[in-house]
Design an enzyme around this catalytic site. Sequence first.
Site, PDB file in Angstrom:
ATOM      1  N   LYS A 255      30.731  18.410  46.600  1.00 31.17           N
ATOM      2  CA  LYS A 255      30.880  17.870  45.238  1.00 31.17           C
ATOM      3  C   LYS A 255      32.217  18.387  44.719  1.00 31.17           C
ATOM      4  O   LYS A 255      32.322  19.492  44.206  1.00 31.17           O
ATOM      5  CB  LYS A 255      29.728  18.375  44.360  1.00 31.17           C
ATOM      6  CG  LYS A 255      29.373  17.479  43.177  1.00 31.17           C
ATOM      7  CD  LYS A 255      30.508  17.173  42.230  1.00 31.17           C
ATOM      8  CE  LYS A 255      30.789  18.287  41.245  1.00 31.17           C
ATOM      9  NZ  LYS A 255      31.999  18.015  40.416  1.00 31.17           N
TER      10      LYS A 255
ATOM     11  N   GLU B 145      32.570  32.223  44.632  1.00 31.18           N
ATOM     12  CA  GLU B 145      33.973  32.666  44.536  1.00 31.18           C
ATOM     13  C   GLU B 145      34.428  32.312  43.135  1.00 31.18           C
ATOM     14  O   GLU B 145      34.648  31.141  42.822  1.00 31.18           O
ATOM     15  CB  GLU B 145      34.833  31.944  45.589  1.00 31.18           C
ATOM     16  CG  GLU B 145      34.427  32.204  47.023  1.00 31.18           C
ATOM     17  CD  GLU B 145      34.760  33.609  47.493  1.00 31.18           C
ATOM     18  OE1 GLU B 145      35.558  34.302  46.823  1.00 31.18           O
ATOM     19  OE2 GLU B 145      34.196  34.047  48.511  1.00 31.18           O
TER      20      GLU B 145
ATOM     21  N   CYS C  11      43.113  31.456  41.100  1.00 29.31           N
ATOM     22  CA  CYS C  11      42.166  32.534  40.801  1.00 29.31           C
ATOM     23  C   CYS C  11      42.802  33.899  41.063  1.00 29.31           C
ATOM     24  O   CYS C  11      42.461  34.880  40.417  1.00 29.31           O
ATOM     25  CB  CYS C  11      40.915  32.362  41.633  1.00 29.31           C
ATOM     26  SG  CYS C  11      41.288  32.158  43.375  1.00 29.31           S
TER      27      CYS C  11
ATOM     28  N   GLU D 100      41.028  35.570  31.817  1.00 23.95           N
ATOM     29  CA  GLU D 100      41.794  34.761  32.769  1.00 23.95           C
ATOM     30  C   GLU D 100      42.438  33.600  32.016  1.00 23.95           C
ATOM     31  O   GLU D 100      41.726  32.779  31.433  1.00 23.95           O
ATOM     32  CB  GLU D 100      40.832  34.223  33.841  1.00 23.95           C
ATOM     33  CG  GLU D 100      41.495  33.386  34.895  1.00 23.95           C
ATOM     34  CD  GLU D 100      40.481  32.769  35.856  1.00 23.95           C
ATOM     35  OE1 GLU D 100      39.488  32.184  35.399  1.00 23.95           O
ATOM     36  OE2 GLU D 100      40.690  32.886  37.081  1.00 23.95           O
TER      37      GLU D 100
HETATM   38  P1  NAD Z   1      34.459  25.130  36.858  1.00 26.56           P
HETATM   39  O1  NAD Z   1      33.543  26.266  37.035  1.00 26.56           O
HETATM   40  O2  NAD Z   1      34.525  24.466  35.545  1.00 26.56           O
HETATM   41  O3  NAD Z   1      34.101  23.959  37.897  1.00 26.56           O
HETATM   42  C1  NAD Z   1      34.015  24.193  39.293  1.00 26.56           C
HETATM   43  C2  NAD Z   1      33.093  23.153  39.908  1.00 26.56           C
HETATM   44  O4  NAD Z   1      31.769  23.346  39.395  1.00 26.56           O
HETATM   45  C3  NAD Z   1      33.473  21.702  39.584  1.00 26.56           C
HETATM   46  O5  NAD Z   1      33.257  20.901  40.714  1.00 26.56           O
HETATM   47  C4  NAD Z   1      32.487  21.350  38.491  1.00 26.56           C
HETATM   48  O6  NAD Z   1      32.227  19.969  38.431  1.00 26.56           O
HETATM   49  C5  NAD Z   1      31.248  22.115  38.949  1.00 26.56           C
HETATM   50  N1  NAD Z   1      30.246  22.398  37.912  1.00 26.56           N
HETATM   51  C6  NAD Z   1      30.413  22.498  36.576  1.00 26.56           C
HETATM   52  N2  NAD Z   1      29.228  22.743  35.974  1.00 26.56           N
HETATM   53  C7  NAD Z   1      28.288  22.818  36.952  1.00 26.56           C
HETATM   54  C8  NAD Z   1      26.889  23.071  36.974  1.00 26.56           C
HETATM   55  N3  NAD Z   1      26.181  23.272  35.846  1.00 26.56           N
HETATM   56  N4  NAD Z   1      26.255  23.086  38.153  1.00 26.56           N
HETATM   57  C9  NAD Z   1      26.926  22.892  39.298  1.00 26.56           C
HETATM   58  N5  NAD Z   1      28.256  22.632  39.347  1.00 26.56           N
HETATM   59  C10 NAD Z   1      28.936  22.606  38.180  1.00 26.56           C
HETATM   60  O7  NAD Z   1      35.878  25.653  37.334  1.00 26.56           O
HETATM   61  P2  NAD Z   1      37.269  24.892  37.322  1.00 26.56           P
HETATM   62  O8  NAD Z   1      37.746  24.803  35.916  1.00 26.56           O
HETATM   63  O9  NAD Z   1      37.163  23.629  38.116  1.00 26.56           O
HETATM   64  O10 NAD Z   1      38.158  25.920  38.156  1.00 26.56           O
HETATM   65  C11 NAD Z   1      38.787  27.015  37.618  1.00 26.56           C
HETATM   66  C12 NAD Z   1      38.034  28.292  37.896  1.00 26.56           C
HETATM   67  O11 NAD Z   1      37.798  28.441  39.284  1.00 26.56           O
HETATM   68  C13 NAD Z   1      38.810  29.529  37.481  1.00 26.56           C
HETATM   69  O12 NAD Z   1      37.965  30.422  36.801  1.00 26.56           O
HETATM   70  C14 NAD Z   1      39.248  30.137  38.803  1.00 26.56           C
HETATM   71  O13 NAD Z   1      39.487  31.512  38.765  1.00 26.56           O
HETATM   72  C15 NAD Z   1      38.119  29.779  39.684  1.00 26.56           C
HETATM   73  N6  NAD Z   1      38.550  29.819  41.085  1.00 26.56           N
HETATM   74  C16 NAD Z   1      38.109  30.847  41.881  1.00 26.56           C
HETATM   75  C17 NAD Z   1      38.542  30.934  43.196  1.00 26.56           C
HETATM   76  C18 NAD Z   1      38.098  32.046  44.108  1.00 26.56           C
HETATM   77  O14 NAD Z   1      38.308  31.958  45.316  1.00 26.56           O
HETATM   78  N7  NAD Z   1      37.496  33.107  43.621  1.00 26.56           N
HETATM   79  C19 NAD Z   1      39.425  29.973  43.700  1.00 26.56           C
HETATM   80  C20 NAD Z   1      39.849  28.953  42.852  1.00 26.56           C
HETATM   81  C21 NAD Z   1      39.399  28.881  41.545  1.00 26.56           C
END
Ligand code: NAD
Length: 489
Positions: free
Chosen positions: A179, A253, A287, A389
């Site tokens: 997804k 992650e 991240c 962040e």
């Molecule tokens: P997000 O958490 O908003 O979304 C991530 C994914 O989760 C998307 O596909 C979204 O559609 C899905 N999602 C949202 N609500 C959900 C729910 N209730 N149930 C299941 N899935 C759901 O994050 P973002 O804005 O897309 O990405 C940015 C964040 O990701 C930052 O905090 C960043 O630090 C983190 N990140 C972490 C890593 C790592 O390796 N630790 C790598 C990249 C990004």
Amino acid sequence: MTNVDLSHISGKLFIGGAFVEGRGERIDVLNPARGEVIGQIAATTAEEIDSAVESARAAFRTWSRVPAKTRSNALHRLGDLIAADAHRMAQIMTSEQGKPLNEAKGEILKLAEACHFYGEEAVRVFGEIVPNDQNGYQSQVIREPIGVVGAITPWNYPAELVGWKLCASLAAGCTILIKPAELTPFTALAIAEKVKEAGILDGVVSVLTGKGSIVGQALVEHPGVDKIAFTGSSAVGLHIQRSCPSVKRLSLELGGNCPLIVTKSADIDAAVKGATRRSFRNMGQICIAINRIYVAREIYDTFLDKFAKAADALTIGDGLNNPAADIGSMASADPLAKTRDHLADASDKGARVIAGGRAPEGAGFENGFFFRPTIVADCTHEMKVMSEETFGPLVGVAPFDTLEEAAALANDTPYGLASYVFARDLQEIYQLSAELDYGNVAINNVDAGIMNAPYGGRKQSGIGYEHGREGLLEYFNFKHVRLFHGVGA
Ligand code: NAD
């Protein structure tokens, strides 16, 4: 160049080895550098999710039992096909994410590399024979693939963050339902095209588009999904952990708030180069981006002066038209708004803006989510830029007097993903690498993750690992088989 033609994958889902027209409502996808609609995704319906889970469960029975060499060959084929089509796939990524084309191409090639790495690892998954306390017994510890994986991914690295989960699943013998983020679905669908070309068994890989709160949540709650591999924000990661209605394997992650410490023994020019790269690459939407920098007071002014000049020198542009620009547009309005909010908060609380602080002006920037790389100096932990962040092109800097103070400031966060140090004194290096409470510590470099070492966060930055053998083991259950054979009893 014009936006790439996405009509062949717009509105499509990839289920059971076929691209099918999604039946759900349509959601527009934008080129964030231009504010133009480039295509649409379908919100996967509950029936379509059930059908994808069913095909993944059926495929698991076969895929988990084929020889490891067969899975390895499939991964190598996939890697070759992705590398051969890297330019077109990069155009798709830049069109939906905003990063410059050359950088997008680099990410696609790293995805190809991940396919080959996991292709090699697939044939090296060993078990163990464990000593018993009585003769006549043998204990085997064997590894079995977990089953059907639901992969939920963010928009900042649309190929690699899908790829690590995909490659580990394929190598282990799991099947996977991906997804992707709503902002960057087409890179995932382009990867699915390569899966199809590579002839990977139907149903082993599916791509389901739509909103996270509906489609992602449905995977979290689905009894036919055995593991969730999630990369995204800490808030959503925590929500997933809390809302999972049954016991399920999770790897999370999550977000970071990553510090850089520059000690008085550091090579200042190397530290400036590293800080510039890791604070602003991908518009800070990483991240493991450096969010906050602590600099020994003796070299504070020199560091600030050089860092401001390096940030001001970065080139910024529409990533399709300026493939070699240092940075492109941000991926959407939200991270830009957060960047502006953190900047205003820091300024209100007394920080000095020493670079950037505004959007670039002129032709080509009017409709996109652009912002200049921005540095604020003399920061304190009362400012959001130091304690949250930002996920944007903004970094805070503060001076320190002792190494103990620097380590305490660096650890003063609920996050524990990556940390960075520039120092040449061996004692300083040892002290800081021992004290930093982070899953990754990079010293005199800013590339905390490499493919064959484990990569993961602590505290609110997550649980589990990607990359390396540890990343692959996340996709296995262990089974202990205790056999009585009677020899020597
Ligand atoms: P997000 O958490 O908003 O979304 C991530 C994914 O989760 C998307 O596909 C979204 O559609 C899905 N999602 C949202 N609500 C959900 C729910 N209730 N149930 C299941 N899935 C759901 O994050 P973002 O804005 O897309 O990405 C940015 C964040 O990701 C930052 O905090 C960043 O630090 C983190 N990140 C972490 C890593 C790592 O390796 N630790 C790598 C990249 C990004």
